[in-house]
Design a protein around this motif. Sequence first.
Motif, PDB file in Angstrom:
ATOM      1  N   PRO A 166       0.672  -1.221  -0.037  1.00  0.00           N
ATOM      2  CA  PRO A 166       0.015   0.031  -0.023  1.00  0.00           C
ATOM      3  C   PRO A 166       0.726   1.265   0.051  1.00  0.00           C
ATOM      4  CG  PRO A 166      -0.152  -1.247   2.194  1.00  0.00           C
ATOM      5  CD  PRO A 166       0.496  -2.055   1.196  1.00  0.00           C
ATOM      6  N   VAL A 167       1.984   1.212   0.516  1.00  0.00           N
ATOM      7  CA  VAL A 167       2.691   2.540   0.540  1.00  0.00           C
ATOM      8  C   VAL A 167       3.215   2.924  -0.708  1.00  0.00           C
ATOM      9  CG1 VAL A 167       4.916   3.668   1.612  1.00  0.00           C
ATOM     10  CG2 VAL A 167       3.292   2.471   3.281  1.00  0.00           C
ATOM     11  N   LYS A 168       3.902   1.803  -1.521  1.00  0.00           N
ATOM     12  CA  LYS A 168       4.175   2.176  -2.684  1.00  0.00           C
ATOM     13  C   LYS A 168       2.994   2.354  -3.498  1.00  0.00           C
ATOM     14  CE  LYS A 168       8.166   0.611  -3.691  1.00  0.00           C
ATOM     15  NZ  LYS A 168       9.499  -0.279  -3.995  1.00  0.00           N
ATOM     16  N   ASN A 169       2.113   1.870  -3.481  1.00  0.00           N
ATOM     17  CA  ASN A 169       0.950   2.080  -4.424  1.00  0.00           C
ATOM     18  C   ASN A 169       0.536   3.577  -4.235  1.00  0.00           C
ATOM     19  OD1 ASN A 169       0.594  -0.805  -5.110  1.00  0.00           O
ATOM     20  ND2 ASN A 169      -0.917  -1.157  -3.608  1.00  0.00           N
ATOM     21  N   LYS A 170       0.446   3.868  -3.250  1.00  0.00           N
ATOM     22  CA  LYS A 170       0.114   5.360  -2.968  1.00  0.00           C
ATOM     23  C   LYS A 170       1.055   6.343  -3.746  1.00  0.00           C
ATOM     24  CE  LYS A 170       0.376   7.544   1.191  1.00  0.00           C
ATOM     25  NZ  LYS A 170       0.328   7.930   2.343  1.00  0.00           N
ATOM     26  N   ARG A 171       2.510   5.781  -3.517  1.00  0.00           N
ATOM     27  CA  ARG A 171       3.450   6.640  -4.009  1.00  0.00           C
ATOM     28  C   ARG A 171       3.422   6.833  -5.539  1.00  0.00           C
ATOM     29  NH1 ARG A 171       2.869   9.845  -1.074  1.00  0.00           N
ATOM     30  NH2 ARG A 171       4.463  11.056  -2.592  1.00  0.00           N
ATOM     31  N   ASN A 172       3.223   5.585  -6.213  1.00  0.00           N
ATOM     32  CA  ASN A 172       3.072   5.462  -7.588  1.00  0.00           C
ATOM     33  C   ASN A 172       1.764   6.321  -8.259  1.00  0.00           C
ATOM     34  OD1 ASN A 172       5.025   3.764  -7.560  1.00  0.00           O
ATOM     35  ND2 ASN A 172       3.469   2.004  -7.715  1.00  0.00           N
ATOM     36  N   SER A 173       0.823   6.299  -7.273  1.00  0.00           N
ATOM     37  CA  SER A 173      -0.270   7.450  -7.613  1.00  0.00           C
ATOM     38  C   SER A 173       0.148   8.824  -7.926  1.00  0.00           C
ATOM     39  CB  SER A 173      -1.592   7.369  -6.844  1.00  0.00           C
ATOM     40  OG  SER A 173      -1.201   7.969  -5.752  1.00  0.00           O
ATOM     41  N   TRP A 174       1.261   9.209  -7.553  1.00  0.00           N
ATOM     42  CA  TRP A 174       1.410  10.617  -7.503  1.00  0.00           C
ATOM     43  C   TRP A 174       2.377  10.817  -8.729  1.00  0.00           C
ATOM     44  CZ3 TRP A 174      -0.219  14.702  -5.071  1.00  0.00           C
ATOM     45  CH2 TRP A 174      -1.092  14.423  -3.888  1.00  0.00           C
ATOM     46  N   ARG A 175       2.884   9.992  -9.324  1.00  0.00           N
ATOM     47  CA  ARG A 175       3.803   9.953 -10.666  1.00  0.00           C
ATOM     48  C   ARG A 175       2.909  10.851 -11.675  1.00  0.00           C
ATOM     49  NH1 ARG A 175       8.371   6.803 -11.201  1.00  0.00           N
ATOM     50  NH2 ARG A 175       8.289   4.816  -9.756  1.00  0.00           N
ATOM     51  N   ALA A 176       1.462  10.478 -11.809  1.00  0.00           N
ATOM     52  CA  ALA A 176       0.862  11.269 -12.957  1.00  0.00           C
ATOM     53  C   ALA A 176       0.385  12.457 -12.480  1.00  0.00           C
ATOM     54  CB  ALA A 176      -0.472  10.375 -13.032  1.00  0.00           C
ATOM     55  N   PHE A 177       0.229  12.815 -10.920  1.00  0.00           N
ATOM     56  CA  PHE A 177       0.346  14.276 -10.675  1.00  0.00           C
ATOM     57  C   PHE A 177       1.253  15.227 -11.037  1.00  0.00           C
ATOM     58  CE2 PHE A 177       0.759  17.663  -7.910  1.00  0.00           C
ATOM     59  CZ  PHE A 177      -0.506  18.392  -7.762  1.00  0.00           C
ATOM     60  N   GLN A 178       2.603  14.545 -10.754  1.00  0.00           N
ATOM     61  CA  GLN A 178       3.814  15.206 -11.077  1.00  0.00           C
ATOM     62  C   GLN A 178       3.833  15.668 -12.721  1.00  0.00           C
ATOM     63  OE1 GLN A 178       7.436  14.633  -8.712  1.00  0.00           O
ATOM     64  NE2 GLN A 178       8.325  13.694 -10.848  1.00  0.00           N
ATOM     65  N   GLN A 179       3.463  14.557 -13.524  1.00  0.00           N
ATOM     66  CA  GLN A 179       3.653  14.959 -14.779  1.00  0.00           C
ATOM     67  C   GLN A 179       2.646  16.147 -15.133  1.00  0.00           C
ATOM     68  OE1 GLN A 179       3.199  11.363 -17.383  1.00  0.00           O
ATOM     69  NE2 GLN A 179       4.291  10.238 -15.719  1.00  0.00           N
TER      70      GLN A 179
END
Length: 466
Positions: free
Chosen positions: A380-393
Motif C-alpha cells: 500500500p505505501v508504494k501503491n500510494k506513491r505510484n499514484s503521485w507520478r501522474a500528478f507530477q507529470q
Amino acid sequence: MHYSLIRKRLISVFALLLLLQTAQGLQAQEAQQQTHKAPLAKLELKSGDSIVFLGDSITHQCLYTQYVEDFFYTRYPKMRLKFHNSGVGGAKAWDALARFDRDVAAYKPKYVTVLLGMNDGQYQPFNETIFQTYYKDMQELIAKIKGIGAQPILMTPTMFDARAARMGKRKRDPAAVELYNSVLAYYGTWLREVAAESGFGFVDMYSPLNNITLTARQKDPSFTIIKDAIHPDPPGQVVMAYALLSDMNVQRQVSRINISQTAKGKPTATAKGGTLSDLQYTDDGVSFTWLADSLPWVVPQEAQLGAELTKLGHRMSQESLSIHGLPAGRYVLSIDGNVVGQYANTALARHIELQSNAKTPQYQQAMKVALLNKERNDGPVKNKRNSWRAFQQFARIKRELDAQGDQKDKTQVARLDRLEKQLENQEKTIQESEAADLALEDKIFKINQPVARKYVLKKVVARKKK
C-alpha cells in the motif's frame, strides 16, 4: 594648575567614553549571540505525532524510510507514530511544492525530512543558474513547512557513485560523471548552513555513503552500494537510515543486564531497558526472567550488508549481558528453552551482545516486524506513491502551458487532459492505500510487543576421556 585640572578631566572623559564603548560592544555581541539558533539536536516524539519523509525517487523506493520505521516499531513499541512517505520518482524541489498541500500538509506533521537535490542538479557539472533555482524552490519549501507548524529536517543529497556510473552500460557525459558527486556535496553544504543558522534538523546522508564506499574499495575496487550510481541499494539505504537516526540522536541501546553475587553469595543485578526477576545462581549456572522494554532493530536479509557496514547492532541496538562470579568453563545460554550460544565465563564477565544473534526469540520477533513492514511498504505505501507520478507529470505540463499564454501546444494540452482524467481516481487510490497501510500497521503493533523471556545459563560438562 589649570592645565593639570583640564588634563585630568580629559583623561576621565576618555576613560568614560572607552567604558561606554566597551559596554555597548558587549551588549551588541550579547544581542547577536541571543539571535543565534541551535540546530535541532534530537527528535521529541509522542504517540500520535506524524513524520513525513519528503523526497524524490530515493525516498519513493520506500527503503530507508522503511528501515527507520522498523527502528521506531521495535524501539518504542508503546508509542504509535504516524509515518508518511512523500517521495516521487524524478522529483525536484518545485515538484514537492506542487503537491505539498495534499502530500505533506494534510498529514499535520511534527517533522518533515527533506531529501531533494539529486535531480535538481540535473546531472551535469555545477551550474549557478540551476543552483539558484534549487535555492529559491528550497527556500520556499522550507517556508511552507514552517508555515504549517512543522520542523524541517534537511538532509544532504546522497552519493552519486561515479565509478558505478563508469562500470554501467548507460552512456553518460564524462564531465558530469566526474563532477556530479562534488555538485551534490556543494548542495549539501549549503543545506547544512541553512539548518545550522535557522535551527532546523540536519542529516548528513552524503558522507557515510562516500566514506563507507571508499573504505570498502581498499579491499574491493569494484565495490558499490549504488549500482545504478544514483539509487542506493538496500544496504546503502540502511546506511541512510543509520545516518538519519544517528544524527537525530535517538536512543541507541536496547538493554544492559549486569549480574553478579555479593560478598555473602547473594545474587544481585542491575538492568536498563526492562525488568529482571526470578534471579537465581545454581551449582551449574544462572537463571532469570527478563521483560524488555523494546526489541532489537533488525533489517531484512537483502539489507544485511548495510547492517554489517554500519555495525548497526552494536552502535544502535545493543543488547548487553554480563554475568560475574561464574566458575571457569564454558556455558550454554538458552532463552525460552532454545539454545542461542555457548560462551566462556571470561566472555560473560566482560559482556556478550545478543542483538544480532538470529537464534534469540527477540531477534526473530523483530524480524517478523521488519518483514511485515516490508510487506506494508512494498504494497500500500508504494501503491500510494505510484499514484503521485501522474500528478507530477500533470503539474509540470500545466506549468509549461501556463507560461505559453494564449498560444498553447496542442499536444501538451491533450496530454494534460489525459492526465487529468487519470487523476480523477487518485484520491480514492490514496484512501484505499492508507486503509490497507493502517491494517498492516495494526498487525505490526500486535507482534512488536516485548514478552517476558526465560534465560538459563548452564555450564557445559566436559566429557570424560575413555
